[in-house]
Design an enzyme around this catalytic site. Structure first.
Site, PDB file in Angstrom:
ATOM      1  N   ASN A 159       0.847  -1.195   0.000  1.00 36.69           N
ATOM      2  CA  ASN A 159       0.000   0.000   0.000  1.00 36.69           C
ATOM      3  C   ASN A 159       0.881   1.243   0.000  1.00 36.69           C
ATOM      4  OD1 ASN A 159       0.573   0.790   2.880  1.00 36.69           O
ATOM      5  ND2 ASN A 159      -0.439  -1.177   3.267  1.00 36.69           N
ATOM      6  N   ASP A 181      -3.852  -6.759   5.150  1.00 31.00           N
ATOM      7  CA  ASP A 181      -4.814  -7.653   5.787  1.00 31.00           C
ATOM      8  C   ASP A 181      -4.758  -9.061   5.189  1.00 31.00           C
ATOM      9  OD1 ASP A 181      -5.838  -5.650   7.464  1.00 31.00           O
ATOM     10  OD2 ASP A 181      -7.136  -4.920   5.861  1.00 31.00           O
ATOM     11  N   LYS A 195     -10.773  -3.887  18.881  1.00 32.37           N
ATOM     12  CA  LYS A 195      -9.340  -4.132  19.071  1.00 32.37           C
ATOM     13  C   LYS A 195      -8.843  -3.624  20.413  1.00 32.37           C
ATOM     14  CE  LYS A 195      -8.920  -4.453  14.146  1.00 32.37           C
ATOM     15  NZ  LYS A 195      -8.101  -4.370  12.936  1.00 32.37           N
TER      16      LYS A 195
END
Length: 399
Positions: free
Chosen positions: A209, A278, A341
């Site tokens: 990314n 991911d 999270k």
């Protein structure tokens, strides 16, 4: 305006004096108040007018100027400074400071101030290695007030090759900022993840990314400046490795997970500023995948470990900070991540906003806290944002 922001730059007579105006420029752009004191020899290399223009203040050279006010000039400067840096520091100036010789404005102010003094040596490599110079440096090192910066090696102005080059202005400014930062995190272990990860498909291609790592690096540097022991776990970036941190380079998300696992037991604060992938290709091709005519290609992916969730759920008394880089529904997604999270708080930004996405020097974020509070910060430099984030970390540690 930051506290402890008054820097007195001393410039002595060496060829590296031409770099000193950039030190003033970088400091003033970061909000520091800078004044300059020069030796007469230094004015042969750079004019006082140059420094006066860049610092927007009078440059001090002469010892016996007529007083324009009731202050004794060298004492007033000595009291004014929060930090003094001498760059370049010649062998002559270093030796004078070591043995208390105050025969010019620069050395007189340096001997009168109680502020920390940073010495950036610059000289011929044989002069630096000379016994007299080394003894003078040892004398200064023995005093808590002084910090002797390293020199660089390379081709010197005299065409000799070796050590003796003055550090670059950006490096000197880095030392100044560390010296001026209050050590509010002394004794703490801070782990920061930064940058992207790479998930290899074949020897040529990978999934990644656009994360530059700038936010994570800024946080690591600020934590280091505050006195913390910093583990910087970084995916591949184009950034310089910060000095005085435990730098742990990784490539894949699995490697980043394992690196965090190794330091987690000793970590007081975990800041998840990285953008790990991911997913990863389910199979790695040992040879480059070739085109099959004009046909498309299907790639099957498998999930990577969720680093943030794993360590958020086992945090105990630690502070864990998350990040959410979103392109839409930023608030909803950030709050969902915050809860799932188990972060103490999450820093969210809209990557489609100008000057707030990947690779920019600035960021515009909203911070959501697990107690339901939120704050919309203005657009700011990532270094300034790093300070804001760590201020909030310290608040969480107190609660």
């Amino acid at each position: 305006m930051m506290k402890n922001n008054r820097v007195l730059l001393g410039v002595s007579g060496g060829i590296s004096a031409y770099k000193a105006p950039e030190i003033v420029s970088r400091l003033t752009k970061r909000g520091y108040d800078v004044r300059v004191v020069m030796t007469k020899n230094a004015t042969e290399f750079v004019t006082p007018l140059t420094f006066q223009t860049m610092s927007n203040d009078v440059v001090h050279v002469e010892m016996f100027n007529q007083l324009s006010n009731k202050d004794v000039e060298h004492i007033a400067l000595a009291k004014w400074a929060d930090c003094m840096v001498i760059a370049p520091a010649t062998a002559n100036t270093i030796s004078k400071l070591a043995y208390g010789i105050a025969d010019n404005m620069l050395t007189t102010v340096a001997l009168a101030t109680t502020a920390p003094i940073l010495i950036a040596p610059a000289m011929n490599t044989k002069m630096l290695a000379a016994e007299a110079t080394q003894k003078s440096l040892d004398v200064l090192r023995s005093r808590d007030q002084y910090d002797i910066l390293p020199t660089e090696s390379g081709l010197l102005a005299c065409q000799d090759v070796g050590s003796g080059k003055m550090l670059e202005p950006e490096d000197i400014v880095d030392y100044i900022e560390k010296a001026l930062t209050k050590k509010t995190m002394a004794g703490m272990d801070v782990t920061v993840t930064a940058g992207p990860t790479k998930e290899r498909l074949d020897p040529v291609r990978y999934l990644s990314n656009h994360s530059s790592g700038k936010m994570g690096y800024a946080i690591a540097i600020e934590a280091r400046n505050r006195g913390a022991r910093v583990h910087l776990i970084s995916g591949p970036t184009q950034l310089d490795i910060p000095r005085d941190v435990d730098f742990i380079p990784v490539e894949s998300t699995q490697e980043m997970f394992e690196a965090v696992e190794k330091v987690f037991d000793d970590t007081d604060v975990l800041i998840k500023a990285a953008a790990p992938s991911d997913y990863k290709p389910k199979a790695y091709a040992e040879e480059k995948i070739k085109k099959q005519g004009g046909q498309g290609m299907a790639i099957e992916f498998s999930p990577n470990p969720d680093i943030a969730k794993h360590f958020g759920n086992k945090k105990g008394d630690r502070v864990v900070v998350g990040f959410a880089a979103e392109s839409h529904n930023m608030e909803a997604y950030a709050k969902k991540k915050l809860k799932e999270k188990n972060f103490n708080f999450i820093v969210a930004n809209n990557i489609t906003e100008a000057n707030a996405g990947f690779g920019s020097e600035t960021n515009h974020v909203r911070i959501f806290d697990r107690d339901g509070t939120e704050e919309n910060l203005p657009m700011m430099d990532k270094k300034e944002l790093a300070a804001q984030i760590l201020d909030r970390v310290l608040e969480n540690l107190k609660s």
